[in-house]
Design a protein around this motif. Structure first.
Motif, PDB file in Angstrom:
ATOM      1  N   CYS A   1       0.861  -1.191   0.000  1.00  0.00           N
ATOM      2  CA  CYS A   1       0.000   0.000   0.000  1.00  0.00           C
ATOM      3  C   CYS A   1       0.897   1.241   0.000  1.00  0.00           C
ATOM      4  CB  CYS A   1      -0.969   0.003   1.185  1.00  0.00           C
ATOM      5  SG  CYS A   1      -0.267   0.483   2.777  1.00  0.00           S
ATOM      6  N   ASP A   2       0.309   2.356  -0.258  1.00  0.00           N
ATOM      7  CA  ASP A   2       1.049   3.604  -0.362  1.00  0.00           C
ATOM      8  C   ASP A   2       1.937   3.847   0.876  1.00  0.00           C
ATOM      9  OD1 ASP A   2       1.429   6.055  -1.860  1.00  0.00           O
ATOM     10  OD2 ASP A   2       0.417   7.021  -0.160  1.00  0.00           O
ATOM     11  N   ASN A   3       1.366   3.650   2.070  1.00  0.00           N
ATOM     12  CA  ASN A   3       2.147   3.862   3.300  1.00  0.00           C
ATOM     13  C   ASN A   3       3.320   2.880   3.383  1.00  0.00           C
ATOM     14  OD1 ASN A   3       0.449   5.852   4.268  1.00  0.00           O
ATOM     15  ND2 ASN A   3      -0.590   4.563   5.769  1.00  0.00           N
ATOM     16  N   CYS A   4       3.037   1.591   3.231  1.00  0.00           N
ATOM     17  CA  CYS A   4       4.085   0.567   3.420  1.00  0.00           C
ATOM     18  C   CYS A   4       5.185   0.747   2.376  1.00  0.00           C
ATOM     19  CB  CYS A   4       3.489  -0.840   3.335  1.00  0.00           C
ATOM     20  SG  CYS A   4       2.437  -1.258   4.751  1.00  0.00           S
ATOM     21  N   ARG A   5       4.782   1.017   1.131  1.00  0.00           N
ATOM     22  CA  ARG A   5       5.775   1.170   0.062  1.00  0.00           C
ATOM     23  C   ARG A   5       6.662   2.384   0.308  1.00  0.00           C
ATOM     24  NH1 ARG A   5       2.523   1.502  -3.871  1.00  0.00           N
ATOM     25  NH2 ARG A   5       2.618   3.764  -3.976  1.00  0.00           N
TER      26      ARG A   5
ATOM     27  N   GLN B   1      10.593   7.267   1.688  1.00  0.00           N
ATOM     28  CA  GLN B   1       9.884   8.474   1.228  1.00  0.00           C
ATOM     29  C   GLN B   1       8.704   8.801   2.130  1.00  0.00           C
ATOM     30  OE1 GLN B   1       8.872   6.715  -2.485  1.00  0.00           O
ATOM     31  NE2 GLN B   1      10.629   7.563  -3.578  1.00  0.00           N
ATOM     32  N   PHE B   2       8.851   8.474   3.402  1.00  0.00           N
ATOM     33  CA  PHE B   2       7.697   8.581   4.303  1.00  0.00           C
ATOM     34  C   PHE B   2       8.121   9.264   5.579  1.00  0.00           C
ATOM     35  CE2 PHE B   2       4.616   6.832   7.359  1.00  0.00           C
ATOM     36  CZ  PHE B   2       3.440   6.879   6.642  1.00  0.00           C
ATOM     37  N   ASN B   3       7.438  10.328   5.962  1.00  0.00           N
ATOM     38  CA  ASN B   3       7.717  10.963   7.239  1.00  0.00           C
ATOM     39  C   ASN B   3       6.807  10.351   8.305  1.00  0.00           C
ATOM     40  OD1 ASN B   3       8.539  12.603   9.309  1.00  0.00           O
ATOM     41  ND2 ASN B   3       7.302  14.370   8.662  1.00  0.00           N
ATOM     42  N   GLY B   4       7.309   9.282   8.895  1.00  0.00           N
ATOM     43  CA  GLY B   4       6.522   8.589   9.918  1.00  0.00           C
ATOM     44  C   GLY B   4       7.297   7.377  10.393  1.00  0.00           C
ATOM     45  N   LYS B   5       6.811   6.751  11.469  1.00  0.00           N
ATOM     46  CA  LYS B   5       7.559   5.670  12.120  1.00  0.00           C
ATOM     47  C   LYS B   5       6.960   4.307  11.810  1.00  0.00           C
ATOM     48  CE  LYS B   5       8.760   8.280  16.334  1.00  0.00           C
ATOM     49  NZ  LYS B   5       8.251   9.631  16.022  1.00  0.00           N
TER      50      LYS B   5
ATOM     51  N   GLU C   1       3.128  11.712   8.943  1.00  0.00           N
ATOM     52  CA  GLU C   1       3.070  12.921   9.772  1.00  0.00           C
ATOM     53  C   GLU C   1       2.863  14.190   8.955  1.00  0.00           C
ATOM     54  OE1 GLU C   1       6.311  12.679  12.668  1.00  0.00           O
ATOM     55  OE2 GLU C   1       5.786  10.575  13.035  1.00  0.00           O
ATOM     56  N   ASP C   2       3.017  14.088   7.639  1.00  0.00           N
ATOM     57  CA  ASP C   2       2.756  15.241   6.767  1.00  0.00           C
ATOM     58  C   ASP C   2       1.345  15.229   6.164  1.00  0.00           C
ATOM     59  OD1 ASP C   2       5.384  16.085   7.149  1.00  0.00           O
ATOM     60  OD2 ASP C   2       6.120  14.901   5.446  1.00  0.00           O
ATOM     61  N   SER C   3       0.564  14.224   6.485  1.00  0.00           N
ATOM     62  CA  SER C   3      -0.739  14.088   5.812  1.00  0.00           C
ATOM     63  C   SER C   3      -1.764  15.071   6.380  1.00  0.00           C
ATOM     64  CB  SER C   3      -1.271  12.665   5.993  1.00  0.00           C
ATOM     65  OG  SER C   3      -1.560  12.427   7.361  1.00  0.00           O
ATOM     66  N   PRO C   4      -2.726  15.467   5.560  1.00  0.00           N
ATOM     67  CA  PRO C   4      -3.796  16.337   6.075  1.00  0.00           C
ATOM     68  C   PRO C   4      -4.594  15.658   7.190  1.00  0.00           C
ATOM     69  CG  PRO C   4      -4.193  15.717   3.749  1.00  0.00           C
ATOM     70  CD  PRO C   4      -2.841  15.198   4.123  1.00  0.00           C
ATOM     71  N   GLU C   5      -4.710  14.332   7.114  1.00  0.00           N
ATOM     72  CA  GLU C   5      -5.456  13.615   8.164  1.00  0.00           C
ATOM     73  C   GLU C   5      -4.741  13.760   9.510  1.00  0.00           C
ATOM     74  OE1 GLU C   5      -4.569  12.381   5.221  1.00  0.00           O
ATOM     75  OE2 GLU C   5      -6.420  11.736   4.191  1.00  0.00           O
ATOM     76  N   ARG C   6      -3.400  13.636   9.472  1.00  0.00           N
ATOM     77  CA  ARG C   6      -2.644  13.791  10.724  1.00  0.00           C
ATOM     78  C   ARG C   6      -2.762  15.219  11.247  1.00  0.00           C
ATOM     79  NH1 ARG C   6       1.226  10.531  12.993  1.00  0.00           N
ATOM     80  NH2 ARG C   6       2.170  11.524  14.786  1.00  0.00           N
ATOM     81  N   LYS C   7      -2.789  16.178  10.341  1.00  0.00           N
ATOM     82  CA  LYS C   7      -2.922  17.575  10.769  1.00  0.00           C
ATOM     83  C   LYS C   7      -4.303  17.817  11.381  1.00  0.00           C
ATOM     84  CE  LYS C   7       0.875  19.616   8.319  1.00  0.00           C
ATOM     85  NZ  LYS C   7       1.576  18.371   8.047  1.00  0.00           N
ATOM     86  N   THR C   8      -5.296  17.123  10.869  1.00  0.00           N
ATOM     87  CA  THR C   8      -6.633  17.219  11.479  1.00  0.00           C
ATOM     88  C   THR C   8      -6.594  16.709  12.922  1.00  0.00           C
ATOM     89  OG1 THR C   8      -7.685  16.924   9.335  1.00  0.00           O
ATOM     90  CG2 THR C   8      -9.040  16.450  11.261  1.00  0.00           C
TER      91      THR C   8
END
Ligand code: MLT
Ligand code: MN
Ligand code: ZN
Length: 303
Positions: free
Chosen positions: A21-25, A31-35, A279-286
């Motif tokens: 999926c987009d996150n796992c890939r 290319q992902f700002n997250g843990k 951590e850069d996603s709009p959902e996380r910012k919400t």
């Protein structure tokens, strides 16, 4: 009390071994700002030495190795784990018991329904008889308080939740009280309380009541939307069908948490498909804008 998040991911962890999926890939490609996150479990202590584990994840070895306070301190065999409390009998919450087989008899607190699953569909208790044995301590789901020997100054109250027994369970389609529980964990001397509920399908009145009466919430953060796995072509299962309340939308977890003004609010048991991992996603910012945190492996809370 100290709360240590051992694993903040849902079943499969993040990234999941077979998931593109987009996150796992993007996580794998850097290319992902997250843990990354291991599978769902927390530990609680009031003395930083004797720990109550909530759930035993398949990733427990790595989780314990990453956490010196729970490691052997004296003698040839030792552990800080004094007891295990199981929230349900899901594979991601129970398989770690197999990894604890080298230890002494395991003191396991769980409901009668969970014990049934773990002596039938997934007979861990039977299997472990020949390794370390399991001492089962039944939990009632009526919020009657109980204490756990070896875990000082802690009192626990459990109640039934509308979620789901695991797919393997003989009663997957025949729900019973005790298939899943939520727990209030109270430090007796301070009165501070945590509500822990990593699988929460529906906010019944007793759930809301518990949420309104605690200092910290660690609740189901599995999915952002009800159709998250459907739209990604992963599964036909919707969040609510498998016992998880999504965060967004009417009646979703954000709306629920906004009705609980005074507690620290933390989502846990995050599925690898969930956009809040980025951590850069709009959902996380919400979530940030609503004062809602996202648990990660190694997060510690002093309550
Ligand atoms: C769930 O809570 O629904 C699980 O994470 C599913 C699983 O372990 O496969
Ligand atoms: Mn799970
Ligand atoms: Zn994935």
């Amino acid at each position: 009390m100290k709360i240590r998040v051992l694993g903040a991911g849902a079943g499969g962890g993040f990234p999941q071994w077979n998931c593109n999926c987009d996150n796992c890939r993007r996580l794998r490609n850097g290319q992902f700002n997250g843990k990354a996150r291991t599978q769902s479990s927390i530990a609680i202590s009031t003395d930083n030495r004797n720990w109550l584990l909530f759930n035993t994840s398949p990733d427990i070895r790595a989780q314990l190795e990453a956490f010196p306070a729970i490691q052997p301190k004296e003698g040839i065999r030792d552990t800080g784990i004094k007891a295990v409390l199981l929230i349900d009998s899901q594979i991601d919450h129970t398989t770690g018991m197999l990894m604890l087989r080298e230890g002494k008899p395991l003191n396991v607190y769980c409901t009668e329904m969970v014990k049934q699953d773990l002596t039938s569909g997934f007979p861990l208790f039977n299997m472990l008889k020949d390794y370390c044995t399991v001492n089962h301590h039944p939990i009632a789901c009526d919020e009657s308080p109980f204490e756990i020997p070896g875990i000082d100054d802690i009192r626990i109250y459990a109640h039934a939740l509308k979620s789901k027994a695991p797919p393997y369970s003989p009663h997957r389609h025949d729900p019973h009280d005790g298939d899943n529980i939520g727990v209030i964990v109270e430090q007796i001397s301070t009165g501070k309380k945590l509500y822990y509920s990593p699988g929460l399908g529906e906010i019944e009145p007793h759930v809301l009541q518990a949420m309104l009466n605690v200092d910290c919430l660690m609740v189901d953060g599995t999915f952002w939307t009800d159709d998250e796995m459907v739209t990604r072509g992963i599964s036909q299962k919707r969040a609510r069908d498998i016992g998880h309340l999504p965060q967004s939308g009417p009646g979703g977890m954000i709306e629920v948490l906004n009705g609980v003004p005074n507690a620290r609010k933390i989502l846990i048991h995050i599925n690898n498909t969930n956009p809040i991992l980025d951590e850069d996603s709009p959902e996380r910012k919400t979530l940030d804008a609503n004062g809602i945190e996202v648990a990660y492996d190694g997060l510690e809370i002093d309550l």
